[in-house]
Enzyme design. Structure first.
Site, PDB file in Angstrom:
ATOM      1  N   CYS A 265      41.270  45.031  36.264  1.00 27.39           N
ATOM      2  CA  CYS A 265      40.609  45.254  37.816  1.00 27.39           C
ATOM      3  C   CYS A 265      39.137  44.561  37.884  1.00 27.39           C
ATOM      4  O   CYS A 265      38.234  44.856  37.262  1.00 27.39           O
ATOM      5  CB  CYS A 265      40.440  46.827  37.846  1.00 27.39           C
ATOM      6  SG  CYS A 265      39.343  47.245  39.425  1.00 27.39           S
ATOM      7  N   GLY A 266      39.170  43.625  38.878  1.00 27.76           N
ATOM      8  CA  GLY A 266      38.009  42.873  39.252  1.00 27.76           C
ATOM      9  C   GLY A 266      36.951  43.737  39.572  1.00 27.76           C
ATOM     10  O   GLY A 266      35.662  43.588  39.241  1.00 27.76           O
ATOM     11  N   HIS A 267      37.129  44.881  40.499  1.00 27.48           N
ATOM     12  CA  HIS A 267      35.968  45.840  40.785  1.00 27.48           C
ATOM     13  C   HIS A 267      35.335  46.612  39.498  1.00 27.48           C
ATOM     14  O   HIS A 267      34.301  46.677  39.489  1.00 27.48           O
ATOM     15  CB  HIS A 267      36.461  46.676  41.590  1.00 27.48           C
ATOM     16  CG  HIS A 267      36.879  46.108  43.112  1.00 27.48           C
ATOM     17  ND1 HIS A 267      35.743  45.546  43.838  1.00 27.48           N
ATOM     18  CD2 HIS A 267      37.887  46.102  43.869  1.00 27.48           C
ATOM     19  CE1 HIS A 267      36.445  45.001  45.077  1.00 27.48           C
ATOM     20  NE2 HIS A 267      37.527  45.240  44.861  1.00 27.48           N
ATOM     21  N   CYS A 268      36.234  46.735  38.771  1.00 31.43           N
ATOM     22  CA  CYS A 268      35.810  47.342  37.438  1.00 31.43           C
ATOM     23  C   CYS A 268      35.019  46.619  36.452  1.00 31.43           C
ATOM     24  O   CYS A 268      33.979  47.045  36.033  1.00 31.43           O
ATOM     25  CB  CYS A 268      36.967  47.986  36.670  1.00 31.43           C
ATOM     26  SG  CYS A 268      38.166  49.197  37.444  1.00 31.43           S
TER      27      CYS A 268
END
Length: 518
Positions: A70-73
């Site tokens: 996950c990029g946001h993670c």
């Protein structure tokens, strides 16, 4: 007793005897030790085997459910670690942890995790009712959200010096003046203070402070270092303090009367819950444009809470805003009004100078439903000019065949086909049952349908039923003429449509399966 049964009986006695060797207590060295919880960058790494232990050992536990892909993670990870370090340095009694959701599907299912990252706050080992994390994604914001849950969300003020120090130390300070700190209105005030992280909160019951700030009854006061400097919210003596009303008041009055649009202010602009926005597009590098800001700001107080006044600098990185409104930088200075709920956009009819009077008049006109007016000469040229107000009446006239081009002023394809469209209108201007028209889809919103690309050509044949035919063939005079002559159909051998310019969408960072804002 049979010799064959004796060994069996002895085994049964050993197994059942409470003092038998097989049932004796195990030595401490034989007890399996509890699994030690590993750490990464100050963050506990949990699994289904260690979550229970973490809840027992840490009364205040924030858990991030993340996915490695996950990029946001990935973006959150360094801020999350910084927040843990901040809280550890000040000995705040709260612990940060994380769970790899895809690797721990039982935990993800137990806590209803469907997107990443998802953060949940656990108190006092309560596994069944965690609180959803709703705070920011940067370190200080995460830390402050947690501070206000494990400590007081508002500072109790005992004297004038403490109150003045609080007010002087922050840009936005909210002080609740309550004659009785045990009143339920105080609980409402503290509940709001827990989540309004961009403001600092205090409260007092001291009569001397009531007197100092000119108050005689319970009041929530917002102190700010801009605009009018102070805004008062008196508590209703009969109904008490309403959380929603107070929240709206603070959001409205914590905004600058005029806000410049940029990457830092845009989240607050769209979170302000003020649906009407008035945008002034200017080039801030030009002195003549900067001089317009005074008049724009002069009109703003009259619409406080009803219209949000925003300045967009066309010389800055705001091309996406210009595209959304169908504008080029050369169009500045100009005004646009938008309702962010309906996405309906409005432009001034006269295009006159930007002054306090013209801005006020434009706002009143939009709010009173007077914009956009039909141009008085809309039908005086071969190509008829449609706007939102006259579109339905003209396009769905049962006695006319109406061919409409929906365009954007900046669209290259629209400009390329303009001569053919003019020629088509001139060719059929003597046909009383045919109307060739155009509508600027960037300045007019339609209830009948949405326009997503430019140019879009639609044919509205005469007769009942509000029938609409979308034209998808070549944009030359000959093919357009055949389409009209055939009553809204083109022979199959005609070439296919040229590519249309995409409708510019406002920038977004959301990712499927990920939370854009926590």
């Amino acid at each position: 007793m049979s010799r064959q049964l004796l060994p069996v009986l002895l085994l049964l006695l050993r197994a059942s005897c409470p003092w038998g060797q097989e049932q004796g207590p195990k030595s401490p060295s034989e007890e399996p030790p509890e699994e030690e919880i590993p750490k990464e960058d100050g963050i506990l790494v949990l699994s289904r085997h260690t979550l229970g232990l973490a809840l027992r050992e840490h009364p205040a536990l924030l858990v991030e459910f993340y996915a490695p892909w996950c990029g946001h993670c990935k973006a959150l990870a360094p801020e999350y670690s910084k927040a843990a370090a901040l809280l550890a340095a000040e000995s705040t009694a709260v612990t940060l942890s994380k769970v790899d959701g895809p690797a721990q599907p039982e935990l993800a299912e137990e806590f209803g995790v469907t997107e990443y990252p998802t953060l949940k706050f656990f108190r006092s080992g309560n596994r069944t009712h965690p609180e959803e994390y709703t705070g920011p994604r940067e370190a200080e914001g995460i830390a402050e959200w947690l501070r206000r849950r494990v400590g007081p969300s508002a500072m109790q003020l005992e004297d004038e010096a403490a109150a003045q120090a609080l007010i002087d130390g922050r840009d936005l300070v909210v002080i609740g003046f309550f004659q009785d700190l045990q009143d339920e209105d105080v609980a409402t005030f503290l509940a709001l203070a827990r989540d309004a992280l961009d403001m600092t909160f205090g409260l007092t019951d001291r009569p001397r402070l009531f007197e100092q700030f000119g108050l005689t009854k319970d009041t929530v006061v917002l102190f700010k270092k801009f605009d009018e400097g102070r805004a008062d919210f008196p508590v209703d003596e009969e109904l008490g303090l309403d959380l929603g009303d107070l929240s709206r008041f603070l959001v409205t009055h914590s905004m600058h009367l005029v806000t410049e649009f940029n990457s830092q202010t845009s989240p607050k602009i769209f979170a302000a819950r003020i649906l009407n926005h008035l945008l002034l597009f200017v080039n801030q590098t030009l002195a003549a444009h900067r001089e317009l800001l005074a008049g724009f700001g002069e009109a703003a107080p009259h619409f406080r809470g009803q219209v949000l006044f925003v300045v967009v600098d066309v010389a800055a990185d705001n091309e996406h805003v210009l595209q959304y409104f169908g504008l080029k930088a050369e169009a500045a200075p100009t005004l646009r009004f938008i309702n962010v709920e309906t996405t309906k956009k409005y432009a001034p009819v006269d295009g006159g100078p930007v002054t306090a009077a013209s801005v006020t008049a434009f706002c009143h006109a939009v709010l009173n439903g007077q914009v956009k007016e039909v141009p008085p000469d809309w039908d005086q040229r071969p190509v008829k000019t449609l706007v939102g107000k006259n579109f339905e009446q003209v396009a769905f006239d049962e006695t006319k065949n109406v061919f409409v081009k929906f365009y954007a002023p900046w669209c290259t394809h629209c400009k390329e086909m303009a001569p053919a469209w003019e020629a088509l209108a001139e060719k059929y201007q003597d046909h009383e049952d045919i109307i060739i028209a155009q509508l600027d889809a960037t300045a007019n919103e339609l209830d009948a349908f949405a326009v997503h690309s430019f140019p879009t050509l639609k044919y509205f044949p005469a007769g009942p039923g509000r029938k609409v035919i979308e034209y998808k063939s070549a944009r030359d005079l000959e093919t357009l003429s055949k389409f009209l002559d055939n009553g809204g159909a083109v022979p199959t051998e005609e070439p296919t449509e040229e590519p249309a310019a995409p409708f510019p969408e406002p920038r977004a960072n959301s990712t499927v399966g990920s939370k854009e804002e926590l």
